[in-house]
Design an enzyme around this catalytic site. Structure first.
Site, short mmCIF file in Angstrom:
data_model
loop_
_atom_site.label_atom_id
_atom_site.label_comp_id
_atom_site.label_asym_id
_atom_site.label_seq_id
_atom_site.Cartn_x
_atom_site.Cartn_y
_atom_site.Cartn_z
N CYS A 62 0.83 -1.20 0.00
CA CYS A 62 0.00 0.00 0.00
C CYS A 62 0.87 1.25 0.00
CB CYS A 62 -0.93 0.00 1.20
SG CYS A 62 -0.09 0.24 2.77
N ALA A 65 3.19 1.68 2.81
CA ALA A 65 4.39 0.85 2.68
C ALA A 65 5.42 1.55 1.79
CB ALA A 65 4.03 -0.51 2.11
N ARG A 96 12.98 -4.70 6.01
CA ARG A 96 13.64 -4.43 4.72
C ARG A 96 15.16 -4.52 4.77
NH1 ARG A 96 13.38 0.06 1.61
NH2 ARG A 96 13.42 -0.79 -0.46
N HIS A 195 5.49 6.15 -2.93
CA HIS A 195 6.79 6.73 -3.28
C HIS A 195 6.62 8.17 -3.74
CE1 HIS A 195 7.70 2.36 -4.65
NE2 HIS A 195 7.95 2.48 -3.36
S1 SF4 Z 1 -1.09 -1.56 5.96
FE1 SF4 Z 1 -2.12 0.09 7.12
S2 SF4 Z 1 -1.90 1.88 5.80
FE2 SF4 Z 1 -1.54 0.09 4.51
S3 SF4 Z 1 -3.55 -0.41 3.60
FE3 SF4 Z 1 -3.31 -1.63 5.49
S4 SF4 Z 1 -4.30 -0.39 7.07
FE4 SF4 Z 1 -3.90 0.98 5.34
#
Ligand code: SF4
Lengths: 494, 70
Positions: A62, A65, A96, A195
């Site tokens: 996402c 991330a 990472r 990014h």
């Molecule tokens: S990891 Fe967290 S920020 Fe990313 S989609 Fe899931 S809930 Fe949303």
């Protein structure tokens, strides 16, 4: 070892698509293609950066991330708050392997997880107060931090918190950069937008900090490394080569990087861009605003490295160019020895890759240096400009897949029968259980560095170690094995 | 009216980068391209056409401009 012909590859794609319902089939068909050197622009043959179809297994991440995990996270002397519920940060903590020097918890914070740990009442009443309190606590407990970034998780955007206001207020109070990043996970189709958002936050909140300050002494040989996250020490292995060439590396973005390095970057002469996907935005911005040219380079494998080193040297005067040749010559015997040792063990082996946004094309040269052939490649979150660059690197009639689904990847592997797969942790165990040697190519499978000359030696060793590991012949229970099962079990998937 | 960043590529060709779409293509033809004006209909190598009122004096690249679909 014969590769598949164009028709065979095309037929394979059609066959794999058969299982989908009509609409999904039409959609997925656009993401799979057979490489064709004739095609100049990838958008004619492949669609990318689109929302994944519901119901398929995608391997994407996402936007949070992309921002917290990739761009901001490795900046070691800042504290990055995972703002929202605890899970997003905790489950991705330190995964990472961006190495850094410093004392964690004192002056560097890379592997720690800071979160506002949202509860129901924060969602109902808003979390701005909590964020203020969190920043105060950070300042008390970790006074040596050089700045804070607020990495929004999904709920922040949904409940409409004003993290910008809090950041401005607290930033003024503590006289430190406090950067709000609007990288809520639901934005965009993959980590790629994260990014971009992260780059924009760097641009808007930190980059210009030293614009009117010329106390820092610049030289004619200042460069910055962009888009190298120092996975297993990658940026270090690259940096020493540039320094040997006579260049001064001012900043590493962002592996083992600091906020002060970032603020000095607008003063360099050339930006060197390794991961184009995650940092082209800021490179473009610096080109426009500060007139700093940028170039992409590739430090995987001696062939690409020599090309890149020469290209970098061409930006500078003859003294650098001479030293560049000296560097290439110095490492040549070492590299020849590596190739002499491993090439016979790896020659002709076929590799399939499925990685993030850069390596699916950048590591091809390194495999070729070892006599291996990349027969399929694909990206999780590339855009068309990445595929434009990939078409040239890949062999004709090889398979290219965008945002491949779990099902497609497995089927491709069963048919193409590669000798080695390089992909991520989510794919690793499936393929290992199918009896296929696998390298985790995001975090180098707990190894690395793979960049630079030092890295290539490790890369070659790791590939050999994985591919020629005797365990692959032992996957079948002895009482099930018949005599003709002696051959490697690389095709045991069927 | 997307904003477009125009910059010089490796062989000095002009590249047309649409930030919103993350799409970059070389420019094939510019309608008005003289020493003191630049603009009009801009044709990209993929065949698409974009329009901007000619700017004078000619801007220095890289720069960000707003284009319309022609
Ligand atoms: S990891 Fe967290 S920020 Fe990313 S989609 Fe899931 S809930 Fe949303």
């Amino acid at each position: 070892m014969s590769s598949m012909t164009r028709e065979e590859t095309q037929a394979l794609i059609q066959e794999v698509l058969e299982v989908y319902p009509e609409k999904a089939k039409k959609d997925r068909a656009k993401h799979l293609t057979v490489n064709d050197h004739e095609v100049e622009q990838s958008k004619k043959c492949i669609t990318s950066n689109r929302k994944s179809a519901p119901g398929v297994m995608t391997i994407r991440g996402c936007a949070y991330a992309g921002s917290k995990g990739v761009v901001w996270g490795p900046i070691k002397d800042m504290i990055h708050i995972s703002h929202g519920p605890v899970g997003c940060g905790q489950y991705s903590r330190a995964g990472r392997r961006n190495y850094y020097v410093g004392t964690t918890g004192i002056n560097t914070y890379g592997t720690m997880n800071f979160t506002s740990d949202f509860q129901e009442k924060d969602i109902v009443f808003g979390g701005d107060k909590k964020l203020e309190k969190l920043i105060d606590e950070i300042e008390t407990l970790f006074p040596l931090n050089k700045g804070i970034s607020v990495q929004s998780e999904c709920p922040i955007g949904l409940i409409g918190d004003d993290i910008e206001a809090v950041s401005k207020k607290k930033g003024a109070e503590y006289e430190k950069p406090i950067v709000p990043v609007r990288c809520e996970g639901f934005r965009g189709v993959s980590q790629s937008l994260g990014h971009h958002i992260a780059n924009d936050a760097v641009r808007d909140w930190t980059l210009g900090a030293r614009d009117d300050d010329d106390t820092w002494e610049a030289t004619d040989y200042d460069v910055a490394i962009l888009g190298d996250y120092n996975i297993g020490g990658d940026a270090w292995a690259s940096r020493i080569l540039l320094e040997e060439m006579g260049l001064r590396v001012v900043a590493q973005w962002s592996g083992d990087g600091t906020i002060s390095e970032m603020e000095l970057t607008p003063k360099v002469k050339l930006n060197l861009l390794h991961c184009y996907r995650s940092m082209n935005y800021i490179s473009r911005h610096m080109e426009e605003k500060y007139g700093i040219p940028w170039m992409e380079y590739n430090f995987f494998g001696p062939t690409k490295m020599a090309e890149s080193l020469r290209k970098i040297a061409a930006f500078f005067d003859e003294s650098i160019q001479e030293k560049c040749e000296a560097v290439i010559a110095k490492y040549k015997p070492e590299m020849d020895a590596v190739i002499e040792k491993y090439r016979p063990r790896l020659e002709g082996k076929k590799v399939m890759l499925y990685i993030g946004g850069l390596r699916p094309r950048h590591v091809i040269g390194a495999y070729e240096d070892l006599g291996m052939e990349v027969v399929g490649t694909g990206y999780e979150f590339a855009h068309n400009d990445d595929y434009d660059r990939t078409i040239k690197e890949m062999g004709d009639a090889t398979l290219i897949y965008d945002d491949v689904t779990g099902f497609e990847f497995e089927e491709f592997v069963k048919r193409v029968k590669p000798d080695l797969i390089g992909s991520g942790i989510k794919e690793k165990y499936i393929f290992q259980k199918m009896g296929i040697p696998f390298r985790q190519m995001h975090s180098w499978d707990y190894s690395g560095p793979y960049h630079g000359y030092d890295g290539f030696a490790i890369f070659a060793r790791d590939m050999d170690m994985t591919l020629n590991n005797p365990c692959w012949n032992k996957l079948k229970a002895p009482w099930l094995a018949s005599d003709d099962d002696e051959a490697p079990v690389a095709a045991a998937g069927e | 009216m997307p904003s477009v960043m125009i910059r010089k590529g490796e062989d000095d060709e002009l590249l047309f980068y649409i930030a919103k779409k993350d799409q970059e293509d070389p420019i094939e033809k510019v309608e008005t391209d003289t020493d003191d004006a630049w603009g009009g209909v801009v044709t990209l190598t993929d065949g698409s056409e974009w329009y901007i009122d000619p700017i004078s004096p000619r801007p220095s690249f890289p720069t960000t401009l707003r284009f319309k679909r022609a």
